[in-house]
Write a protein that holds these residues in place. Structure first.
Motif, PDB file in Angstrom:
ATOM      1  N   ALA A   1      41.801 -47.796  18.123  1.00 55.12           N
ATOM      2  CA  ALA A   1      43.125 -48.328  17.805  1.00 55.12           C
ATOM      3  C   ALA A   1      44.010 -48.455  19.044  1.00 55.12           C
ATOM      4  O   ALA A   1      44.892 -49.288  19.087  1.00 55.12           O
ATOM      5  N   ASP A   2      43.786 -47.618  20.040  1.00 55.32           N
ATOM      6  CA  ASP A   2      44.609 -47.634  21.234  1.00 55.32           C
ATOM      7  C   ASP A   2      43.787 -47.950  22.476  1.00 55.32           C
ATOM      8  O   ASP A   2      44.077 -47.495  23.568  1.00 55.32           O
ATOM      9  N   LYS A   3      42.750 -48.727  22.296  1.00 54.65           N
ATOM     10  CA  LYS A   3      41.837 -49.007  23.413  1.00 54.65           C
ATOM     11  C   LYS A   3      42.546 -49.801  24.512  1.00 54.65           C
ATOM     12  O   LYS A   3      43.191 -50.793  24.257  1.00 54.65           O
ATOM     13  N   GLU A   4      42.450 -49.314  25.730  1.00 51.88           N
ATOM     14  CA  GLU A   4      43.046 -49.992  26.872  1.00 51.88           C
ATOM     15  C   GLU A   4      41.985 -50.199  27.954  1.00 51.88           C
ATOM     16  O   GLU A   4      40.794 -50.015  27.714  1.00 51.88           O
ATOM     17  N   ILE A   5      42.396 -50.526  29.127  1.00 45.85           N
ATOM     18  CA  ILE A   5      41.484 -50.997  30.169  1.00 45.85           C
ATOM     19  C   ILE A   5      40.365 -50.013  30.467  1.00 45.85           C
ATOM     20  O   ILE A   5      39.203 -50.363  30.497  1.00 45.85           O
ATOM     21  N   THR A   6      40.704 -48.760  30.727  1.00 49.68           N
ATOM     22  CA  THR A   6      39.679 -47.807  31.133  1.00 49.68           C
ATOM     23  C   THR A   6      39.313 -46.851  30.014  1.00 49.68           C
ATOM     24  O   THR A   6      38.695 -45.833  30.251  1.00 49.68           O
ATOM     25  N   HIS A   7      39.683 -47.164  28.796  1.00 53.79           N
ATOM     26  CA  HIS A   7      39.459 -46.230  27.696  1.00 53.79           C
ATOM     27  C   HIS A   7      38.254 -46.637  26.864  1.00 53.79           C
ATOM     28  O   HIS A   7      38.169 -47.760  26.385  1.00 53.79           O
ATOM     29  N   ALA A   8      37.321 -45.719  26.695  1.00 52.54           N
ATOM     30  CA  ALA A   8      36.175 -45.984  25.830  1.00 52.54           C
ATOM     31  C   ALA A   8      36.613 -45.910  24.377  1.00 52.54           C
ATOM     32  O   ALA A   8      37.668 -45.378  24.046  1.00 52.54           O
ATOM     33  N   ALA A   9      35.776 -46.432  23.476  1.00 52.44           N
ATOM     34  CA  ALA A   9      36.167 -46.547  22.074  1.00 52.44           C
ATOM     35  C   ALA A   9      36.267 -45.206  21.374  1.00 52.44           C
ATOM     36  O   ALA A   9      37.057 -45.052  20.462  1.00 52.44           O
ATOM     37  N   ASN A  10      35.483 -44.245  21.782  1.00 57.34           N
ATOM     38  CA  ASN A  10      35.442 -42.982  21.042  1.00 57.34           C
ATOM     39  C   ASN A  10      35.812 -41.818  21.946  1.00 57.34           C
ATOM     40  O   ASN A  10      35.011 -40.939  22.224  1.00 57.34           O
ATOM     41  N   GLU A  11      37.060 -41.835  22.416  1.00 56.09           N
ATOM     42  CA  GLU A  11      37.533 -40.735  23.235  1.00 56.09           C
ATOM     43  C   GLU A  11      39.053 -40.627  23.117  1.00 56.09           C
ATOM     44  O   GLU A  11      39.737 -41.573  22.739  1.00 56.09           O
ATOM     45  N   PHE A  12      39.562 -39.447  23.426  1.00 54.67           N
ATOM     46  CA  PHE A  12      41.004 -39.213  23.438  1.00 54.67           C
ATOM     47  C   PHE A  12      41.435 -39.179  24.895  1.00 54.67           C
ATOM     48  O   PHE A  12      40.850 -38.459  25.703  1.00 54.67           O
ATOM     49  N   VAL A  13      42.456 -39.970  25.236  1.00 58.15           N
ATOM     50  CA  VAL A  13      42.858 -40.127  26.626  1.00 58.15           C
ATOM     51  C   VAL A  13      44.337 -39.793  26.788  1.00 58.15           C
ATOM     52  O   VAL A  13      45.177 -40.240  26.003  1.00 58.15           O
ATOM     53  N   ILE A  14      44.640 -39.005  27.798  1.00 56.51           N
ATOM     54  CA  ILE A  14      46.023 -38.710  28.161  1.00 56.51           C
ATOM     55  C   ILE A  14      46.287 -39.348  29.518  1.00 56.51           C
ATOM     56  O   ILE A  14      45.581 -39.083  30.492  1.00 56.51           O
ATOM     57  N   THR A  15      47.289 -40.220  29.571  1.00 51.85           N
ATOM     58  CA  THR A  15      47.662 -40.897  30.807  1.00 51.85           C
ATOM     59  C   THR A  15      49.062 -40.456  31.212  1.00 51.85           C
ATOM     60  O   THR A  15      49.996 -40.580  30.424  1.00 51.85           O
TER      61      THR A  15
END
Length: 518
Positions: free
Chosen positions: A397-411
């Motif tokens: 739902a929040d996929k961005e440039i360097t984000h894989a589909a199945n991970e939680f990312v803090i930027t």
């Protein structure tokens, strides 16, 4: 649901939570959609809207009755195990449509009557074959605990005595304090002697059994290896982290300032935590807070926030997904990637409010005796108090440039876009070249157009000189407003830095528009 709400739902087009069908013509296909929703986060199946054009084709009274009965029948016969659905008839000016709400399943994985397991993949669905993905579904439902699984062939001898002692000292602090045993003199005591202090007559093996780190079959579990392992990666090779400090702002960059060797970061969770925090402290700038020249500076990103985010990644990562934690430092931001999207239906808003639903319950309840966290759900809230600029991304739902589909990312943005090499360090030729490019563009590398736009993309860019909705852009291109088309002609241009959202903090806002980026 009112007609106005239905129209708003229709105008947002199909996504991972909504599927349109003009009529129920294929019983098996509808069953597969229900399976996909049940295995994912649930969703709505709308009957009476064309999925290609979005045109509403209302159902007659007889069709309403037949469709309602058919959907209920499909849910009980074509979805295994069967699911309960909520069917609602929504009146419109020309008739009515049927909306079937399918909740996220509590007995995953579900499959169709051919034995095929489906999950949502954006607006579409896909088959599941990977065992790790099936294990993740079962973990979410509480029918499988990956942190309590046995580690084949590993024994207590493969655990680190000093780390076990630290754990025992923390967990049974009053007992050891009464015996005048502390971190300074604990090396004088064997593990069996420390176990004897906790339980009279106990050995360390018996104590670890009582604490459930050793299973009834005599094998140690994954949590024990993660917390106490001498060389954890011998047994769990992907339970580690990758740490890279890049020159520039792109994960595709070819130059880096600091890249930790695998051997530096491997080990149990306590060792990984210390290594990652050392990586941050040597690669992030220190900012002078007090007026005195000799005052000790503070990290540009608060150390307290980094601590919470790193602990979150180490403890709450998916143990079923075979990939490491990834930590990237760019000139303009820091990214912490943790395998696995938020579990148990959690949302980003939930965790910001302090909701705590641990993924790895046994690991979670024991790791706090070694790592700095309370386990009360206050970590993210506390981190945001120190650093309110952090942005969270959760899966597709929040996929961005360097984000894989199945991970939680803090930027987390850095205080300055100027590379750290401009401080009291000598810049290399590559760094000077990278910095000069940044100054000329006055934009981070990630926003630069890296390829020639197609004629249609050029047209979209020019068309969006005035903010446009997704539907207006699709109408301009004379194509349907589907997720694959939005990805191709809107999201891809956002990733290239050509377009930007007018409401970037709420990606799915009904008033969202897109404009040309200046």
């Amino acid at each position: 649901m009112t007609e106005q709400e239905l129209l708003q739902l229709r105008d947002l087009a199909e996504d991972g939570k909504v599927q349109f069908k003009e009529r129920v013509t294929d019983r098996y296909e509808i069953g597969c959609e229900m399976v996909a929703f049940s295995n994912s986060r649930g969703g709505k199946l709308v009957i009476g809207i064309n999925d290609k054009s979005g045109a509403i084709n209302t159902l007659s009274y007889m069709e309403l009755q037949e469709t309602t009965n058919l959907l209920t029948s499909i849910a009980s016969e074509n979805v295994i195990p069967n699911v309960l659905i909520d069917v609602d008839n929504v009146p419109t000016s020309g008739g009515a449509v049927v909306i079937a709400t399918i909740s996220e399943g509590k007995n995953k994985p579900y499959h169709d009557n051919k034995g095929i397991i489906w999950v949502k993949n954006g607006a579409d669905k896909r088959k599941v074959f990977d065992n790790s993905e099936l294990a993740e579904m079962m973990s979410e439902c509480g029918s499988f605990a990956p942190d309590e699984v046995a580690v084949p062939n590993a024994t207590i001898d493969d655990l680190d005595a000093d780390t076990i002692k630290l754990y025992l000292m923390s967990r049974f602090a009053p007992v050891f304090k009464g015996k005048n045993i502390n971190e300074l003199n604990m090396k004088d005591y064997s593990l069996d002697a420390m176990a004897e202090t906790v339980i009279k007559g106990a050995t360390i093996e018996r104590l670890l059994r009582n604490l459930h780190f050793v299973r009834p079959d005599g094998k140690i579990n994954v949590a024990a290896m993660l917390l106490f392992g001498k060389y954890t990666q011998r047994w769990l090779p992907v339970m580690t982290a990758k740490c890279i400090s890049y020159i520039g702002n792109s994960v595709g960059g070819t130059q880096f300032r600091d890249k930790m060797h695998d051997m530096e970061i491997e080990g149990n969770l306590l060792h990984q935590f210390r290594a990652i925090m050392n990586f941050f402290t040597r690669n992030l700038r220190k900012i002078q807070i007090e007026k005195e020249f000799n005052s000790i500076g503070e990290l540009e990103i608060p150390y307290e926030s980094l601590t919470e985010y790193v602990v979150n990644a180490l403890v709450h990562r998916s143990l079923n997904i075979k990939s490491p934690i990834r930590i990237f430092i760019f000139d303009n931001r820091v990214e912490i990637h943790s395998p696995g999207a938020l579990p148990n239906g959690l949302t980003i808003e939930n965790i910001k409010k302090g909701t705590s639903m641990p993924r790895n319950m046994f690991l979670f309840t024991n790791a706090n005796y070694l790592l700095p966290y309370t386990g009360a759900g206050s970590g993210v809230r506390r981190a945001l108090e120190y650093d309110p600029n952090a942005i969270f991304f959760n899966g597709v739902a929040d996929k961005e440039i360097t984000h894989a589909a199945n991970e939680f990312v803090i930027t987390t943005p850095r205080e300055s876009n100027q590379p750290q090499a401009e401080s009291n360090q000598v810049m290399t030729a590559n760094e000077r070249k990278s910095n000069q490019a940044d100054r000329k563009s006055n934009q981070p590398h990630v926003n630069l157009v890296t390829r020639k736009l197609t004629k249609k993309e050029e047209d979209v860019r020019n068309f969006c000189s005035v903010p446009r909705t997704a539907q207006e852009i699709m109408d301009r291109l004379k194509i349907s407003n589907q997720s694959k088309n939005r990805q191709k002609y809107i999201n891809s241009l956002i990733e290239l830095g050509v377009l930007e959202r007018t409401i970037p903090e709420r990606l799915n806002d009904p008033n969202q528009k897109y404009r040309r980026k200046k």
